[in-house]
Structure formats: structure tokens, C-alpha cells
Design a protein around this motif. Structure first.
Motif, PDB file in Angstrom:
ATOM      1  N   ALA A  20       0.756  -1.363  -0.218  1.00  0.00           N
ATOM      2  CA  ALA A  20       0.156   0.063   0.030  1.00  0.00           C
ATOM      3  C   ALA A  20       0.776   1.189  -0.109  1.00  0.00           C
ATOM      4  N   GLY A  21       2.106   0.889  -0.068  1.00  0.00           N
ATOM      5  CA  GLY A  21       3.003   2.104  -0.301  1.00  0.00           C
ATOM      6  C   GLY A  21       4.501   1.856  -0.466  1.00  0.00           C
ATOM      7  N   CYS A  22       5.302   2.732  -0.974  1.00  0.00           N
ATOM      8  CA  CYS A  22       6.567   2.302  -1.414  1.00  0.00           C
ATOM      9  C   CYS A  22       7.611   2.785  -0.516  1.00  0.00           C
ATOM     10  N   GLY A  23       7.171   3.213   0.554  1.00  0.00           N
ATOM     11  CA  GLY A  23       8.128   3.993   1.661  1.00  0.00           C
ATOM     12  C   GLY A  23       8.162   5.492   1.693  1.00  0.00           C
ATOM     13  N   SER A  24       6.808   5.787   1.769  1.00  0.00           N
ATOM     14  CA  SER A  24       7.045   7.345   1.770  1.00  0.00           C
ATOM     15  C   SER A  24       5.656   7.926   2.621  1.00  0.00           C
ATOM     16  N   LYS A  29       6.560  16.699   5.124  1.00  0.00           N
ATOM     17  CA  LYS A  29       7.240  17.518   6.172  1.00  0.00           C
ATOM     18  C   LYS A  29       8.568  16.960   6.514  1.00  0.00           C
ATOM     19  N   THR A  30       9.453  17.653   5.907  1.00  0.00           N
ATOM     20  CA  THR A  30      10.969  17.134   6.237  1.00  0.00           C
ATOM     21  C   THR A  30      11.816  18.387   6.826  1.00  0.00           C
ATOM     22  N   THR A  31      12.726  17.918   7.659  1.00  0.00           N
ATOM     23  CA  THR A  31      13.581  18.698   8.210  1.00  0.00           C
ATOM     24  C   THR A  31      14.837  18.183   8.144  1.00  0.00           C
ATOM     25  N   ALA A  32      15.912  18.494   7.472  1.00  0.00           N
ATOM     26  CA  ALA A  32      17.179  17.871   7.542  1.00  0.00           C
ATOM     27  C   ALA A  32      17.834  18.409   8.953  1.00  0.00           C
ATOM     28  N   PRO A  33      18.550  17.216   9.478  1.00  0.00           N
ATOM     29  CA  PRO A  33      19.669  17.385  10.532  1.00  0.00           C
ATOM     30  C   PRO A  33      20.808  18.353  10.415  1.00  0.00           C
ATOM     31  N   ALA A  34      21.376  18.900  11.619  1.00  0.00           N
ATOM     32  CA  ALA A  34      22.330  19.468  11.389  1.00  0.00           C
ATOM     33  C   ALA A  34      23.529  18.584  10.812  1.00  0.00           C
ATOM     34  N   LEU A  71      20.040  12.279   7.461  1.00  0.00           N
ATOM     35  CA  LEU A  71      20.108  10.925   8.174  1.00  0.00           C
ATOM     36  C   LEU A  71      19.182  10.689   9.054  1.00  0.00           C
ATOM     37  N   VAL A  72      17.890  11.347   8.831  1.00  0.00           N
ATOM     38  CA  VAL A  72      16.711  11.045   9.489  1.00  0.00           C
ATOM     39  C   VAL A  72      15.985   9.899   8.617  1.00  0.00           C
ATOM     40  N   PRO A  73      15.996   8.707   9.222  1.00  0.00           N
ATOM     41  CA  PRO A  73      15.546   7.717   8.421  1.00  0.00           C
ATOM     42  C   PRO A  73      13.932   7.797   7.957  1.00  0.00           C
ATOM     43  N   PHE A  74      13.240   8.275   8.758  1.00  0.00           N
ATOM     44  CA  PHE A  74      11.899   8.499   8.171  1.00  0.00           C
ATOM     45  C   PHE A  74      11.375   9.558   7.608  1.00  0.00           C
ATOM     46  N   LYS A 144       5.622   3.614  15.605  1.00  0.00           N
ATOM     47  CA  LYS A 144       4.918   4.747  16.020  1.00  0.00           C
ATOM     48  C   LYS A 144       5.340   6.084  15.639  1.00  0.00           C
ATOM     49  N   VAL A 145       6.586   6.138  15.558  1.00  0.00           N
ATOM     50  CA  VAL A 145       7.132   7.481  14.978  1.00  0.00           C
ATOM     51  C   VAL A 145       6.765   7.660  13.407  1.00  0.00           C
ATOM     52  N   TYR A 146       7.257   6.472  12.963  1.00  0.00           N
ATOM     53  CA  TYR A 146       6.953   6.497  11.699  1.00  0.00           C
ATOM     54  C   TYR A 146       5.507   6.957  11.273  1.00  0.00           C
ATOM     55  N   GLY A 147       4.556   6.338  11.919  1.00  0.00           N
ATOM     56  CA  GLY A 147       3.077   6.456  11.781  1.00  0.00           C
ATOM     57  C   GLY A 147       2.440   7.498  12.279  1.00  0.00           C
ATOM     58  N   SER A 148       3.097   8.318  13.253  1.00  0.00           N
ATOM     59  CA  SER A 148       2.601   9.531  14.122  1.00  0.00           C
ATOM     60  C   SER A 148       1.841  10.520  13.349  1.00  0.00           C
ATOM     61  N   PRO A 149       0.979  10.918  13.546  1.00  0.00           N
ATOM     62  CA  PRO A 149       0.141  12.066  13.008  1.00  0.00           C
ATOM     63  C   PRO A 149       0.730  13.260  13.532  1.00  0.00           C
ATOM     64  N   THR A 150       1.453  13.211  14.446  1.00  0.00           N
ATOM     65  CA  THR A 150       2.328  14.424  14.944  1.00  0.00           C
ATOM     66  C   THR A 150       3.616  14.697  14.036  1.00  0.00           C
TER      67      THR A 150
END
Length: 552
Positions: A20-24, A29-34, A71-74, A144-150
Motif C-alpha cells: 500500500a506504499g513504497c516507503g513514503s 514535512k521534512t527537516t534535515a538534521p545538522a 540522516l533521519v530515516p523516516f 509509532k514514530v513512522y506512523g505518528s500524525p504529529t
């Protein structure tokens, strides 16, 4: 009876249910780390730590042609990022291009008779790089991080099959049975192989003991990402943005203590790959994200220090068409699809090291349907343009990412092909990250993109989901997605084949993408690097670097 797979055997991909998804995710919403970098390319630099030192630490230097974006995997869909993430973090299984998969963090697993509850048993020897044990709580936390609505992770859809998806931050039905057993409860009957081969492909397990106390709305801001601690074979040390990233060996890696001491990933422009290999500045290419240019292939095969191999891949290149533009209706898109001389690309640019693509499936794929093969038909293309009322007044914005020489040259051929039927285009080049943003924002008419592909036919379906971040063609019609998704939920080859035949027919009618070509991977490595598995597996975003050895 439960269906069970033991850790020492390989699990065959039945290809009877799907993604049902290819991994997105449904949000971008994306914020790159330092310290993270945009995609870019650089020539081989004169830097310390090449893999050629005869004394001191054993070092492997691997090249890829563009940089990781985070480097944020999700929060990525980049294969370049996955290349480095797979070294720091573990996934549940090791995927193979032949449709099988092997244990990695998951030691064994079983699916309930009703195909709704997957139970996974973790390797009890797995440890985080700070010495703490990897537990079921880490897997639950990660999902749960991957699926979090927050959080609204880019890869949120990786956990979409599970009950409770997106209802709340704690609603996802993934739970720890004991310290090394995880139970995944699906919302509906789901094929086990689909979960492992597609959904779990992009889920990198995160340490709850280091991130669990961080509020979910602040998780991207954690200092953890500046020097992430994983459970994988490589310990992150440092990076130079867009150029290189360095690791130490995790000598306590639970699958095997690496023979080497240090690992360096360098961003190297495609034209510089061979010189780097010849000069021993590069030890190995990163497979799907670094292939020798065809112009260098013959010379590469003559080098005494190199092992060279041309292998077929499931990865393909395609051109997205912005379907939201009223001057690009279906008939115009069909005309564009028929006007492209794919054989000129394969025979001229690829020198036969590839295959024309008319769908996400090669002709050898068991789900391929020849209905997609529209061939090259410029006369028919002109007829379709006339029927659509095309007056030639539009100059189409043709967005092309840099870093892949063949793809850039293919853009010129496509531009010429379209000119022949009366369609003018303007090529606008940008680094991959900027290009991808432009495509996602709809600021284009035509845009070139590549996919690593998959043996599973559901791999591309998510790209036609109207509310998905990877809806590159900006479709508003759900028909293609719904048809492909029906195939994902089927449980026999025959039933899936019906759905995927219809799916391919719709792709040919609506033409959100023009599939272009499958390109062989021209792989090479220094003979001093040994015990390398079939590099075809690299297209599945994993490398068993812990098994690689170095001889001096």
C-alpha cells in the motif's frame, strides 16, 4: 496451523499480495538534521583515509554519485540517503533482488492463519552501538514514530497496513509481546511477503532509550541526529556535507564482526568513478547509486586491479508528466509516450546494456503485460496531438536532475523526439534535491526520475495515490491507484495478475509516467575487497558490508 519461517532459511517472495506504499508518507514535512547535505556531486578529492593504505586501519572507500539528503530515516525517499542509513541502522530483513529475503534484525517470524497478525522474533544478540540491547520496545517505538500524525513522517505509509494507522500517536497496533517479540496487527488480511519486501524495506529501527523521551513534535530537532547511534555494522563518525561520510566498524555487530576497521562513503561525479578506481582512491561502487559510465566500461574491464560485472536490475528511469496542466490532457500524454525513441536510448546511450521500458515491469517480469508496449509511432502521435487540439504554442518545462550522465543525455534525445511531433520543450537542470522539490510542487511539465524498482509488482503503485508525496504526476483521479492497490491485496498469482494487467492498461491510457529504460548496473570493485554478494541486491537498498573483507 501458523505459517512460520525459521531464521536460518530464506523466505521466498510469493508475489501474491502487495504494497500500500513504497516507503513514503502522505505529508512531505521534512527537516534535515545538522550537518546533512543536499544532493550534489564532486570529483574524487584528495582526502585522507582512502582504501589503499598498506599499514594502519583497514579502510574501505565506497563511491556514490550524489549525496544523502538527511540522516533521519523516516524523512527521506532518497536511495542515496538509504545507502548510508543502511550502514548505521538495521532493518528487519535483508532483501534480495531474486525475490527472497533473509534474517537480519528479525531472526524468525510467522503469520497467523487469517493473515492479519505477523509475529516477529528479534535476534537476541543485537545491541545498540552504545552497548544497550535492541528490544521489541525499539521496534514498537520506531513504527509509532513512522506512523505518528504529529510527526507526519515522509515515510509514514510504511506502517499503513497496521490497524490504528493515523488515528493517534499511540494507536498503531504494533506491540511488544516480550523483550524480543513484536506483534504487528494488520487492519485487513495482508500478505507477509508484501510486508517484509515492500513495507519494512524502508523502516530503520531507532533506539527508544535515546529518542523516547523527546516529544514527537520535537523529534527532528533532537541532537541525536548530529551523531546518530544505530545497531548496524557502521558507527557514524563525521561528514563533510555533500562530499563524504566516515564510519568506524562496529566490531560488536551481532551478525558478524567486520573484517575492516573504517568505512568511507564518498560522493564522486560519474565521469570520475573509473579514475578513482584505477588510482585506488575508490575501492568499490555503491551499485544502484553508482554505475560506471558506458564510455568507461571497456577500459574498466582491462584493469588488472578491478573486478567488473554488468548485471540486469529492476531499477528503471521514467518521465513524469504533470497531469494537472490543462494543456496536457490524456491524448497529448499518449502522443508524448509514442514519440519517445527508447531504442535510440538503449542502443545509442546504453550500448545495449539495458532494455526499453514501457511499464515498471521488464519484459522478463512475471506480471508484464505487452499491452503497454506502444513502441515508437510518430505518425500516430501527431494524429493524437491534432485530435487534442495541440497548437504548439506551449513550451513545456522539462526538469532534469543532474548527476546521472545517461539520464541527462536521454533528456536531449527525448527533447528532439518531441520536437519532431511539434512539441517544444525547455530543459531546466538542477541538483536532485532541488529538482525533486520542483516536481513535488508542480513547477514543471515533464520531469525525469529514477526508481530502484522491486521484484514485487506493487512497487510503483503508491506514486499514483493522489494524496501521496510521491504523486509526481499530480494525478487527481484515484483509478490507477485503486486498481494497483487491489492487486496488492490479492492472495494468488492469478488474482494479482488480473489486477496488474488492468493497472498496466490504465497506465497506458492515462500516461502519468512515460517509462523509459531499465539500465544494467556496470559494477566494479578493487580485487582487494572480497566476499561481496551479488551486487543486484543493492537495488533493494541493502548491502551486507559486515561480510566484506579486505586483503592487502
Amino acid at each position: 496451523m501458523k505459517k512460520k519461517i525459521i531464521s536460518k532459511g530464506m523466505a521466498m517472495l510469493f508475489l501474491v499480495s502487495a504494497l500500500a506504499g513504497c516507503g513514503s508518507a502522505d505529508s512531505g514535512k521534512t527537516t534535515a538534521p545538522a550537518g546533512s547535505a543536499p544532493e550534489s556531486s564532486t570529483a574524487v578529492g584528495e582526502t585522507a583515509g582512502t582504501g589503499t593504505e598498506k599499514s594502519g586501519p583497514k579502510t574501505i572507500t565506497m563511491a556514490m554519485v550524489s549525496a544523502w539528503d538527511t540522516l533521519v530515516p523516516f524523512d527521506t525517499t532518497s536511495s542515496y540517503s538509504d545507502t548510508v542509513l543502511d550502514m548505521v541502522f538495521d532493518k528487519l530483513v535483508y532483501l534480495k533482488q531474486d525475490g527472497t529475503y533473509e534474517p537480519r534484525l528479525a531472526d524468525s517470524w510467522e503469520m497467523s492463519d487469517d493473515n492479519k497478525v505477523l509475529t516477529v522474533h528479534l535476534n537476541e544478540n543485537a545491541k545498540w552501538q552504545d552497548g544497550q540491547p535492541v528490544t521489541a520496545d525499539d521496534v514498537v517505538f520506531t513504527c509509532k514514530v513512522y506512523g505518528s500524525p504529529t510527526v507526519l513522517a515522509v515515510r509514514q505509509n510504511n506502517v499503513s497496513p497496521f490497524a490504528g494507522f493515523k488515528e493517534s500517536d499511540d494507536s498503531l497496533q504494533v506491540e511488544a509481546v516480550d523483550s524480543h517479540t513484536v506483534k504487528f496487527t494488520c487492519a485487513q488480511p495482508t500478505n507477509m511477503d508484501f510486508l517484509f519486501f515492500i513495507k519494512f524495506r524502508d523502516i530503520y529501527i531507532l533506539p527508544k532509550h535515546l529518542l523516547g523521551d523527546t516529544p514527537l513534535d520535537k523529534i527532528r530537532e533532537s541532537s541525536y541526529w548530529e551523531k546518530p547511534v544505530g545497531s548496524g555494522p557502521c558507527v557514524y563518525e563525521s561528514q563533510i556535507s555533500g562530499e563524504r561520510i566516515e564510519f568506524a566498524a562496529n566490531k560488536d555487530y551481532y551478525l558478524k564482526s567486520p573484517d575492516w576497521d573504517r568505512f568511507v562513503v564518498k560522493v564522486v561525479a560519474t565521469p570520475s568513478l573509473l579514475s578513482g578506481l584505477m588510482n585506488n582512491e575508490i575501492d568499490i561502487l555503491a551499485g544502484n547509486v553508482a554505475s560506471l559510465p558506458l564510455s568507461d566500461w571497456d577500459m574498466a574491464k582491462q584493469q588488472q586491479n578491478l573486478v567488473c560485472e554488468s548485471t540486469k536490475t529492476v531499477g528503471y528511469q521514467y518521465m513524469a508528466i504533470n497531469t494537472s496542466k490543462d494543456y496536457l490532457p490524456a491524448k497529448v500524454r499518449q502522443a508524448i509516450n509514442m514519440a519517445i525513441n527508447r531504442e535510440a536510448i538503449v542502443n545509442g546511450l546504453l550500448k545495449g546494456q539495458g532494455e526499453a521500458a514501457f511499464s515498471p515491469f521488464s519484459k522478463e517480469h512475471k506480471y508484464y503485460n505487452d499491452v503497454v508496449n506502444v513502441g515508437l509511432n510518430t505518425d500516430k502521435a501527431k494524429e493524437l496531438l491534432k485530435e487534442a487540439g495541440w497548437d504548439g504554442s506551449h513550451e513545456l518545462v522539462f526538469s532534469v536532475p543532474t548527476g546521472n550522465t545517461i539520464r541527462e543525455q536521454a533528456a536531449v534525445i527525448i527533447q528532439q523526439n518531441l520536437q519532431e511531433i511539434g512539441i517544444k520543450t525547455k530543459i531546466e537542470s538542477a541538483d536532485f534535491a532541488a529538482h525533486l522539490t520542483k516536481v513535488r510542487n508542480g513547477e514543471f511539465d515533464l520531469g525525469l526520475i529514477g526508481s530502484g524498482g522491486s521484484p514485487d509488482p506493487s512497487e510503483c503503485v503508491i506514486n499514483f495515490k493522489p494524496d501521496h508525496i510521491n504523486n509526481f504526476s499530480h494525478l487527481s483521479d484515484w483509478t490507477i491507484y485503486d486498481t494497483g492497490a487491489a492487486g496488492e491485496q490479492a492472495f494468488s498469482f492469478e488474482d494479482r495478475k488480473v489486477s496488474y494487467d488492468k493497472y498496466q492498461g490504465l497506465l497506458t491510457e492515462q500516461v502519468p509516467f512515460c517509462f523509459l529504460y531499465f539500465q544494467n548496473n556496470l559494477f566494479a570493485h578493487n580485487k582487494r575487497i572480497e566476499n561481496i554478494k551479488d551486487n543486484q541486491d543493492y537495488s533493494q537498498l541493502n548491502r551486507d558490508v559486515w561480510n566484506w573483507t579486505v586483503t592487502e
